[in-house]
Design a protein around this motif. Structure first.
Motif, PDB file in Angstrom:
ATOM      1  N   HIS A  80       0.847  -1.211   0.000  1.00  0.00           N
ATOM      2  CA  HIS A  80       0.000   0.000   0.000  1.00  0.00           C
ATOM      3  C   HIS A  80       0.875   1.251   0.000  1.00  0.00           C
ATOM      4  CE1 HIS A  80      -3.796   2.064   1.901  1.00  0.00           C
ATOM      5  NE2 HIS A  80      -3.020   2.988   1.349  1.00  0.00           N
ATOM      6  N   HIS A  82       1.192   5.402  -2.071  1.00  0.00           N
ATOM      7  CA  HIS A  82       0.649   6.411  -3.016  1.00  0.00           C
ATOM      8  C   HIS A  82       1.859   7.241  -3.471  1.00  0.00           C
ATOM      9  CE1 HIS A  82      -3.576   6.304  -1.075  1.00  0.00           C
ATOM     10  NE2 HIS A  82      -2.831   5.727  -0.152  1.00  0.00           N
ATOM     11  N   ARG A  89       3.289  18.085   1.961  1.00  0.00           N
ATOM     12  CA  ARG A  89       2.381  18.765   2.895  1.00  0.00           C
ATOM     13  C   ARG A  89       3.028  18.897   4.261  1.00  0.00           C
ATOM     14  NH1 ARG A  89      -2.164  15.034   0.933  1.00  0.00           N
ATOM     15  NH2 ARG A  89      -3.150  15.264   2.956  1.00  0.00           N
ATOM     16  N   TYR A 102      -6.288  15.500  11.483  1.00  0.00           N
ATOM     17  CA  TYR A 102      -6.134  15.073  10.089  1.00  0.00           C
ATOM     18  C   TYR A 102      -7.504  15.001   9.442  1.00  0.00           C
ATOM     19  CZ  TYR A 102      -5.404  12.187   5.975  1.00  0.00           C
ATOM     20  OH  TYR A 102      -5.385  11.723   4.690  1.00  0.00           O
ATOM     21  N   ILE A 107      -6.098  15.872   0.874  1.00  0.00           N
ATOM     22  CA  ILE A 107      -5.744  15.201  -0.384  1.00  0.00           C
ATOM     23  C   ILE A 107      -5.861  16.182  -1.555  1.00  0.00           C
ATOM     24  CG2 ILE A 107      -6.534  13.417  -2.016  1.00  0.00           C
ATOM     25  CD1 ILE A 107      -7.412  11.779   0.522  1.00  0.00           C
ATOM     26  N   HIS A 174     -10.735   8.592  -4.509  1.00  0.00           N
ATOM     27  CA  HIS A 174      -9.910   8.976  -3.360  1.00  0.00           C
ATOM     28  C   HIS A 174     -10.663  10.070  -2.580  1.00  0.00           C
ATOM     29  CE1 HIS A 174      -5.421   9.612  -2.018  1.00  0.00           C
ATOM     30  NE2 HIS A 174      -6.168   9.102  -1.077  1.00  0.00           N
ATOM     31  N   PHE A 224     -11.757   4.918  -1.203  1.00  0.00           N
ATOM     32  CA  PHE A 224     -11.579   5.456   0.152  1.00  0.00           C
ATOM     33  C   PHE A 224     -12.981   5.565   0.758  1.00  0.00           C
ATOM     34  CE2 PHE A 224      -9.612   9.333   2.601  1.00  0.00           C
ATOM     35  CZ  PHE A 224      -9.576   8.576   3.775  1.00  0.00           C
ATOM     36  N   HIS A 252      -9.850   1.119   1.204  1.00  0.00           N
ATOM     37  CA  HIS A 252      -9.426   1.908   2.360  1.00  0.00           C
ATOM     38  C   HIS A 252     -10.641   1.963   3.289  1.00  0.00           C
ATOM     39  CE1 HIS A 252      -6.130   3.655  -0.041  1.00  0.00           C
ATOM     40  NE2 HIS A 252      -5.704   4.279   1.044  1.00  0.00           N
ATOM     41  N   GLN A 255     -10.608   3.965   8.805  1.00  0.00           N
ATOM     42  CA  GLN A 255      -9.415   4.715   9.214  1.00  0.00           C
ATOM     43  C   GLN A 255      -9.754   5.784  10.249  1.00  0.00           C
ATOM     44  OE1 GLN A 255      -7.490   6.977   6.084  1.00  0.00           O
ATOM     45  NE2 GLN A 255      -6.133   8.021   7.492  1.00  0.00           N
ATOM     46  N   HIS A 275      -6.092  -0.046   6.672  1.00  0.00           N
ATOM     47  CA  HIS A 275      -6.262   0.842   7.836  1.00  0.00           C
ATOM     48  C   HIS A 275      -6.814   0.019   9.009  1.00  0.00           C
ATOM     49  CE1 HIS A 275      -5.009   4.656   6.170  1.00  0.00           C
ATOM     50  NE2 HIS A 275      -5.764   4.437   5.112  1.00  0.00           N
ATOM     51  N   VAL A 300       0.504   5.886   9.509  1.00  0.00           N
ATOM     52  CA  VAL A 300      -0.632   6.816   9.498  1.00  0.00           C
ATOM     53  C   VAL A 300      -0.952   7.281  10.911  1.00  0.00           C
ATOM     54  CG1 VAL A 300      -3.091   7.046   9.000  1.00  0.00           C
ATOM     55  CG2 VAL A 300      -1.591   5.854   7.385  1.00  0.00           C
ATOM     56  N   ASN A 328       2.594   8.367   1.570  1.00  0.00           N
ATOM     57  CA  ASN A 328       1.862   9.436   0.873  1.00  0.00           C
ATOM     58  C   ASN A 328       2.191  10.750   1.567  1.00  0.00           C
ATOM     59  OD1 ASN A 328      -0.553  10.565   2.576  1.00  0.00           O
ATOM     60  ND2 ASN A 328      -0.540   8.375   3.023  1.00  0.00           N
ATOM     61  N   GLY A 330       0.376  13.058   2.805  1.00  0.00           N
ATOM     62  CA  GLY A 330      -0.517  13.583   3.823  1.00  0.00           C
ATOM     63  C   GLY A 330      -0.446  12.830   5.133  1.00  0.00           C
TER      64      GLY A 330
HETATM   65  O1  NIG Z   1      -4.253   6.112   2.964  1.00  0.00           O
HETATM   66  N1  NIG Z   1      -6.847   7.252   2.954  1.00  0.00           N
HETATM   67  C1  NIG Z   1      -6.662   7.766   1.868  1.00  0.00           C
HETATM   68  N2  NIG Z   1      -5.484   8.060   1.370  1.00  0.00           N
HETATM   69  C2  NIG Z   1      -4.323   8.268   2.136  1.00  0.00           C
HETATM   70  C3  NIG Z   1      -4.221   9.666   2.573  1.00  0.00           C
HETATM   71  C4  NIG Z   1      -3.764  10.491   1.483  1.00  0.00           C
HETATM   72  C5  NIG Z   1      -3.493  11.909   1.839  1.00  0.00           C
HETATM   73  O2  NIG Z   1      -3.773  12.401   2.957  1.00  0.00           O
HETATM   74  O3  NIG Z   1      -2.976  12.551   0.913  1.00  0.00           O
HETATM   75  C6  NIG Z   1      -4.255   7.293   3.270  1.00  0.00           C
HETATM   76  O4  NIG Z   1      -4.162   7.659   4.446  1.00  0.00           O
END
Ligand code: NIG
Ligand code: FE
Length: 415
Positions: A80, A82, A89, A102, A107, A174, A224, A252, A255, A275, A300, A328, A330
């Motif tokens: 997993h 991205h 960020r 968060y 995103i 997403h 997501f 996803h 989370q 998640h 995360v 990723n 974020g």
């Molecule tokens: O897996 N959950 C969705 N996507 C990412 C978060 C991506 C972002 O914040 O840019 C994740 O946590």
């Protein structure tokens, strides 16, 4: 031509291939071991001291690599990530560490930076991440799209991802992009009604032209399923359309809070639901009775300062657990599975052995790959030599760069 290499004098070899006489249960540990790599595959595993390896290469002596009594493990399988995006960020991270929560909406700022980046900029960035992954022992990795969110941009991202991995996931679902959210045609922008209409209209695009453009370059579809992103009903539409286009399902889910993501993933036979931070007993029971892997992403919760998922509860219930980075910009800007292992052992109730298995063999199950995640004859020759006598040091020595040498398909890619 791929090299023939005999890695010998391995103090502790983790094979993930249990057999009589081996230690460590599922880790299948062999002491004082050797491994022959030939044609990109593992062709022989056995004791290094007996000379038995000689039979395996009598005709063409391989290059000999002396591991000096160190531990060797299978290459990590990061199921997993991205990794195709523009910008970063760091400011959002700084604000979060000062107390801000968060939110999935962050995103959208990466979407703007990604759309503004050229193919070559994204390609260079990806190449940097691949080097970073190799240097930390990851030899198989999945990459999701999801920072394009238009037909042309999502297709661009899956194409670029496909240049560096076979494990490409189409994540058009997403978040709802800015141009849909702010379109007054759906009502007063930001109102719940307009947001719901905009999301439905965007999902129409995802399951239509966007899927048609992306499916030929992808192996998986993902959604997501979360507050601030897509409802279970909208996620179901995307996942079912992806499956009808020949893609495997990943989700996803659960989370940011409890929700229907896990149950949806199980119902649709997803390979993995990722998640799994907020689960009720019914979610755990559903996972345990399914073939869906629960992929936990410690980076995360670390980077969003949220409570960690309870790996112990899942493992004790009989769920197959994988660990992945979710790298990723974020929620988790780490590509380090050794870091994830250390956190999972420290804070999620996993033993060092369970965490290692989850980030190698577990990731392979999450990607439905039989050729990676283990060191056995016939498997891809993906090995990591640690600067340590035992795999336990991955959790015991957090933050220390213990990855010494890395082979991917028999080629030395780091060290
Ligand atoms: O897996 N959950 C969705 N996507 C990412 C978060 C991506 C972002 O914040 O840019 C994740 O946590
Ligand atoms: Fe993710």
């Amino acid at each position: 031509m791929p090299r023939r290499t005999l890695v010998t004098n391995i103090g502790e070899l983790v094979t993930n291939d249990p057999a009589p006489g081996r230690e460590g249960g599922p880790l299948g540990i062999v002491r004082d071991a050797a491994v022959l790599l030939d044609g990109g595959l593992v062709t022989w595993v056995g004791p290094s001291s007996s000379g038995a390896a000689g039979d395996a290469y009598r005709d063409a002596p391989p290059e000999i690599v002396d591991a000096g009594g160190r531990a060797v493990i299978p290459g990590f399988v990061d199921s997993h990530t991205h990794l195709v995006f523009g910008g970063d960020r760091a400011d959002e991270f700084t604000a979060r560490m000062a107390g801000q929560a968060y939110e999935a909406g962050g995103i959208r700022s990466t979407v703007a930076a990604t759309r503004a980046a050229s193919d070559d900029e994204l390609r260079d960035r990806l190449a940097g991440f691949v080097a970073e992954l190799h240097a930390q022992g990851t030899t198989t990795f999945e990459v999701k799209s999801g920072y394009g969110l238009s037909v042309a941009d999502e297709q661009r991202l899956v194409r670029l991802a496909r240049e560096v991995t076979d494990e490409v996931t189409f994540l058009g679902a997403h978040v709802v992009p800015f141009e849909f959210r702010e379109d007054p045609a759906f009502g007063e922008p930001g109102s719940p009604e307009a947001s719901a209409r905009a999301a439905d209209a965007y999902v129409d695009l995802v399951v239509g032209d966007m899927l048609d453009a992306c499916a030929p370059h992808a192996r998986w579809v993902d959604a997501f399923c979360e507050r601030g992103a897509f409802t279970p009903e909208q996620s179901r539409r995307v996942l079912e359309a992806g499956a009808a286009a020949g893609l495997g399902i990943r989700v996803h889910g659960n989370q940011l809070g409890p929700g229907g993501g896990v149950r949806l993933a199980v119902e649709l036979g997803a390979a993995s639901v990722d998640h799994c931070t907020h689960l009720d007993d019914a979610d755990v029971a559903a996972l345990a009775a399914s073939g869906t892997v629960a992929t936990l992403l410690p980076g995360v919760e670390f980077s969003t300062r949220q409570p960690y998922p309870d790996a112990r509860r899942l493992i004790d219930a009989g769920v197959t657990v994988a660990l992945a980075s979710d790298c990723n910009p974020g929620s988790s800007f780490t590509s380090s599975l050794p870091f994830c292992i250390a956190v999972a052992v420290r804070d999620m109730g996993m033993t060092p052995a369970e965490a290692l298995w989850a980030s190698t063999a577990g990731g392979a199950v999450a990607l439905r790959r039989a050729d990676v995640g283990a060191i056995r004859p016939g498997a891809r020759a993906d090995l990591v030599e640690l600067d340590a006598p035992s795999h336990v040091h991955l959790a015991y020595r957090p933050g220390v760069p213990l990855v010494r040498r890395v082979w991917a398909a028999g080629e030395l890619v780091a060290g």
